[in-house]
Scaffold this active site. Sequence first.
Site, PDB file in Angstrom:
ATOM      1  N   LYS A  22       0.840  -1.207   0.000  1.00 29.03           N
ATOM      2  CA  LYS A  22       0.000   0.000   0.000  1.00 29.03           C
ATOM      3  C   LYS A  22       0.873   1.255   0.000  1.00 29.03           C
ATOM      4  CE  LYS A  22      -1.753   1.575   4.079  1.00 29.03           C
ATOM      5  NZ  LYS A  22      -1.395   2.994   4.288  1.00 29.03           N
ATOM      6  N   ASN A  23       1.872   1.275   0.879  1.00 26.72           N
ATOM      7  CA  ASN A  23       2.662   2.497   1.043  1.00 26.72           C
ATOM      8  C   ASN A  23       3.616   2.759  -0.124  1.00 26.72           C
ATOM      9  OD1 ASN A  23       1.331   2.982   3.389  1.00 26.72           O
ATOM     10  ND2 ASN A  23       3.060   2.542   4.753  1.00 26.72           N
ATOM     11  N   ARG A 106      -4.001  10.618   4.989  1.00 23.97           N
ATOM     12  CA  ARG A 106      -2.908  11.585   4.973  1.00 23.97           C
ATOM     13  C   ARG A 106      -2.064  11.528   3.714  1.00 23.97           C
ATOM     14  NH1 ARG A 106       0.020  14.122   8.603  1.00 23.97           N
ATOM     15  NH2 ARG A 106       1.853  13.371   7.512  1.00 23.97           N
ATOM     16  N   CYS A 130      -4.342  13.001  13.807  1.00 20.10           N
ATOM     17  CA  CYS A 130      -4.881  11.672  13.546  1.00 20.10           C
ATOM     18  C   CYS A 130      -4.658  10.851  14.797  1.00 20.10           C
ATOM     19  CB  CYS A 130      -4.224  11.029  12.335  1.00 20.10           C
ATOM     20  SG  CYS A 130      -2.556  10.485  12.628  1.00 20.10           S
ATOM     21  N   ARG A 135       1.264  14.642  13.522  1.00 23.01           N
ATOM     22  CA  ARG A 135       1.737  14.393  12.155  1.00 23.01           C
ATOM     23  C   ARG A 135       1.663  15.615  11.233  1.00 23.01           C
ATOM     24  NH1 ARG A 135      -0.297   8.480  10.294  1.00 23.01           N
ATOM     25  NH2 ARG A 135       1.469   8.627   8.906  1.00 23.01           N
ATOM     26  N   PRO A 136       2.491  16.618  11.489  1.00 21.81           N
ATOM     27  CA  PRO A 136       2.494  17.810  10.621  1.00 21.81           C
ATOM     28  C   PRO A 136       3.125  17.530   9.251  1.00 21.81           C
ATOM     29  CG  PRO A 136       4.234  17.962  12.256  1.00 21.81           C
ATOM     30  CD  PRO A 136       3.497  16.681  12.544  1.00 21.81           C
ATOM     31  N   VAL A 137       2.983  18.511   8.331  1.00 18.58           N
ATOM     32  CA  VAL A 137       3.640  18.386   7.013  1.00 18.58           C
ATOM     33  C   VAL A 137       4.633  19.530   6.809  1.00 18.58           C
ATOM     34  CG1 VAL A 137       1.863  17.032   5.830  1.00 18.58           C
ATOM     35  CG2 VAL A 137       1.675  19.525   5.887  1.00 18.58           C
ATOM     36  N   ASP A 138       5.089  20.132   7.928  1.00 19.89           N
ATOM     37  CA  ASP A 138       5.986  21.283   7.837  1.00 19.89           C
ATOM     38  C   ASP A 138       7.254  20.976   7.037  1.00 19.89           C
ATOM     39  OD1 ASP A 138       6.481  19.542  10.043  1.00 19.89           O
ATOM     40  OD2 ASP A 138       7.905  20.993  10.869  1.00 19.89           O
ATOM     41  N   LEU A 139       7.757  19.750   7.155  1.00 20.46           N
ATOM     42  CA  LEU A 139       9.015  19.437   6.469  1.00 20.46           C
ATOM     43  C   LEU A 139       8.811  19.338   4.951  1.00 20.46           C
ATOM     44  CD1 LEU A 139      10.389  16.777   8.998  1.00 20.46           C
ATOM     45  CD2 LEU A 139      10.898  19.225   8.895  1.00 20.46           C
ATOM     46  N   ASP A 319       5.118   0.610  11.986  1.00 18.66           N
ATOM     47  CA  ASP A 319       3.883  -0.038  11.528  1.00 18.66           C
ATOM     48  C   ASP A 319       3.788  -1.510  11.954  1.00 18.66           C
ATOM     49  OD1 ASP A 319       3.111   2.334  10.410  1.00 18.66           O
ATOM     50  OD2 ASP A 319       3.458   1.748   8.335  1.00 18.66           O
ATOM     51  N   ILE A 341       8.909   6.970  16.650  1.00 18.38           N
ATOM     52  CA  ILE A 341       8.461   7.681  15.439  1.00 18.38           C
ATOM     53  C   ILE A 341       7.229   8.549  15.700  1.00 18.38           C
ATOM     54  CG2 ILE A 341       7.819   7.462  12.989  1.00 18.38           C
ATOM     55  CD1 ILE A 341      10.593   6.338  13.448  1.00 18.38           C
ATOM     56  N   ARG A 412      -8.449  -0.435   5.064  1.00 15.60           N
ATOM     57  CA  ARG A 412      -7.543   0.544   4.455  1.00 15.60           C
ATOM     58  C   ARG A 412      -6.249  -0.131   4.024  1.00 15.60           C
ATOM     59  NH1 ARG A 412      -5.883   5.021   8.074  1.00 15.60           N
ATOM     60  NH2 ARG A 412      -4.644   5.263   6.200  1.00 15.60           N
TER      61      ARG A 412
HETATM   62  C1  UD1 Z   1       4.735   6.864   6.344  1.00 15.42           C
HETATM   63  C2  UD1 Z   1       3.839   5.647   6.207  1.00 15.42           C
HETATM   64  C3  UD1 Z   1       3.348   5.216   7.582  1.00 15.42           C
HETATM   65  C4  UD1 Z   1       4.528   4.980   8.516  1.00 15.42           C
HETATM   66  C5  UD1 Z   1       5.442   6.212   8.547  1.00 15.42           C
HETATM   67  C6  UD1 Z   1       6.711   5.984   9.345  1.00 15.42           C
HETATM   68  C7  UD1 Z   1       2.819   5.950   4.030  1.00 15.42           C
HETATM   69  C8  UD1 Z   1       1.606   6.261   3.233  1.00 15.42           C
HETATM   70  N1  UD1 Z   1       2.711   5.995   5.356  1.00 15.42           N
HETATM   71  O1  UD1 Z   1       3.942   7.910   6.880  1.00 15.42           O
HETATM   72  O2  UD1 Z   1       2.602   3.994   7.420  1.00 15.42           O
HETATM   73  O3  UD1 Z   1       4.039   4.726   9.819  1.00 15.42           O
HETATM   74  O4  UD1 Z   1       5.838   6.551   7.206  1.00 15.42           O
HETATM   75  O5  UD1 Z   1       7.407   4.903   8.866  1.00 15.42           O
HETATM   76  O6  UD1 Z   1       3.868   5.634   3.479  1.00 15.42           O
HETATM   77  N2  UD1 Z   1       6.956  14.651  10.539  1.00 15.42           N
HETATM   78  C9  UD1 Z   1       7.052  16.010  10.850  1.00 15.42           C
HETATM   79  N3  UD1 Z   1       6.907  16.921   9.838  1.00 15.42           N
HETATM   80  C10 UD1 Z   1       6.667  16.547   8.548  1.00 15.42           C
HETATM   81  C11 UD1 Z   1       6.584  15.162   8.232  1.00 15.42           C
HETATM   82  C12 UD1 Z   1       6.737  14.239   9.252  1.00 15.42           C
HETATM   83  O7  UD1 Z   1       7.244  16.373  12.001  1.00 15.42           O
HETATM   84  O8  UD1 Z   1       6.544  17.420   7.671  1.00 15.42           O
HETATM   85  C13 UD1 Z   1       7.102  13.664  11.617  1.00 15.42           C
HETATM   86  C14 UD1 Z   1       5.838  12.811  11.814  1.00 15.42           C
HETATM   87  O9  UD1 Z   1       4.899  13.455  12.652  1.00 15.42           O
HETATM   88  C15 UD1 Z   1       6.401  11.569  12.422  1.00 15.42           C
HETATM   89  C16 UD1 Z   1       7.771  11.427  11.723  1.00 15.42           C
HETATM   90  O10 UD1 Z   1       8.094  12.717  11.238  1.00 15.42           O
HETATM   91  O11 UD1 Z   1       6.616  11.726  13.799  1.00 15.42           O
HETATM   92  C17 UD1 Z   1       7.797  10.441  10.580  1.00 15.42           C
HETATM   93  O12 UD1 Z   1       6.755  10.734   9.684  1.00 15.42           O
HETATM   94  P1  UD1 Z   1       6.803  10.337   8.137  1.00 15.42           P
HETATM   95  O13 UD1 Z   1       7.976   9.463   7.878  1.00 15.42           O
HETATM   96  O14 UD1 Z   1       6.665  11.576   7.323  1.00 15.42           O
HETATM   97  O15 UD1 Z   1       5.482   9.466   8.003  1.00 15.42           O
HETATM   98  P2  UD1 Z   1       4.446   9.428   6.809  1.00 15.42           P
HETATM   99  O16 UD1 Z   1       5.132   9.645   5.509  1.00 15.42           O
HETATM  100  O17 UD1 Z   1       3.278  10.276   7.154  1.00 15.42           O
END
Ligand code: UD1
Length: 434
Positions: A22-23, A106, A130, A135-139, A319, A341, A412
């Site tokens: 899926k991922n 997400r 969630c 789980r922000p997207v700031d990065l 996961d 994580i 899902r």
């Molecule tokens: C992906 C996987 C999810 C898995 C996760 C970690 C998919 C669709 N989902 O989620 O199943 O659990 O990787 O292996 O592939 N973070 C920030 N800012 C950001 C982005 C991330 O602070 O802009 C933090 C997150 O809150 C979290 C950590 O970084 O604590 C890792 O997140 P990330 O690797 O981005 O996870 P996803 O891509 O959302």
Amino acid sequence: MDAIRIQGGVPLNGTIVIGGAKNAALPLMAAGLLTSEPLTLTNMPELADIATMGNLLRQLGVRIDQSALEAGADSAEAGATGRTMTLRTEKVASVTAPYDLVRRMRASVLVLGPLVARHGEAKVSLPGGCAIGTRPVDLHLKALEALGAKIELKQGYVHATVPKRLKGAQIIFPKVTVGGTENILMAASLAEGETIIENAAREPEIGNLADCLNAMGANITGMGSGTLHIKGVERLHAARVPVIPDRIETGTYAIAAAITRGSLTLKGTRYDLLKSVFDSMVQAGVEITQQGDSIIVSAKNGLKGVDIMTEPYPGFPTDMQAQWMALMSTADGASMITETIFENRFMHVPELTRFGADVNVHGTSAIVRGKGNHLSGAPVMATDLRASVSLVLAGLAASGETLVNRVYHLDRGYERLEQKLEACGARIERVGGG
Ligand code: UD1
């Protein structure tokens, strides 16, 4: 709302075919936005999240054709999988990923990079919180800004624009982010000049995406190393790419074999995708053998408690943390599980204790006092995708009846879960819940 009813305590025996990841499939689908030519994905799983991404992409102007099982696949075999999906984005018709879809999944945020790179504009709803954390997207946003995008936040939406073309840059992620790495890989493929991503995620799904982009004409090197070099190209073209096997589905069924003290052959998967989990299983006393594209997992009573800590790949995947906790609650002895994580990923603990599991959470760690195969069935509530499946696993091991409520989470990420388990002897059925 559906529920899953299990009469537990039956050792599982048989073969389970593992589907496409899926991922990996979700970012590959988003990559379809990067070219006007067709992108064909094989070994696609059939899951609710894939359907959600399909709906989003259709709204953005992507035409999607899907085939049934690939020729040669034996649909009579439990869990046979492998559909083909062709995505074609002749023109981007809309640049908006609405709240309703992003809230549900997400990974919708993965359209951000491709839309800005191909169309110069994207409006993506902020995902919000969630079950497992903020789980922000700031990065993602900072990195896109570094590539020259202008980012504005308005009314809950990220509005990203770029007047001409994105420009290559050096991006240093302060924290490993899977989705962030994927978004920037896709965006940088069409940028002008070279992008270097430092501290890039090394998950196998990133490798699958980079291979796909290269097959489409991109120029990416350094896969698996933590530093990715992307030389931008003006356009990408048609390609046909297989989705890698789902390592989390593989690990989940490996734990199903171990927790029921049975023996399962997991077919169509790869050991190297999940080495950290298999290593911990072997340490616990589970027997694991590789045979071609199959992995055979068998266990007997007397498993040992093994500590794990979740980490970015190649470490123990977050996961698989909930499933590991279920297994450890049936071991003889204690184990410590540390989550690094996500900040709130122990939602399954109160539910697991309803089976009689002895788990205490201290901050980001949980102590599991395993007492052998002693769980007893209970009515429980699923909270997120991987937490739900840990409850199914506990139910398979527990004596008596378990009812897992709110199983829409499972759909899902697990294709035909009940059928795959039932074919191996599990007494499991889906029932209409309250
Ligand atoms: C992906 C996987 C999810 C898995 C996760 C970690 C998919 C669709 N989902 O989620 O199943 O659990 O990787 O292996 O592939 N973070 C920030 N800012 C950001 C982005 C991330 O602070 O802009 C933090 C997150 O809150 C979290 C950590 O970084 O604590 C890792 O997140 P990330 O690797 O981005 O996870 P996803 O891509 O959302």
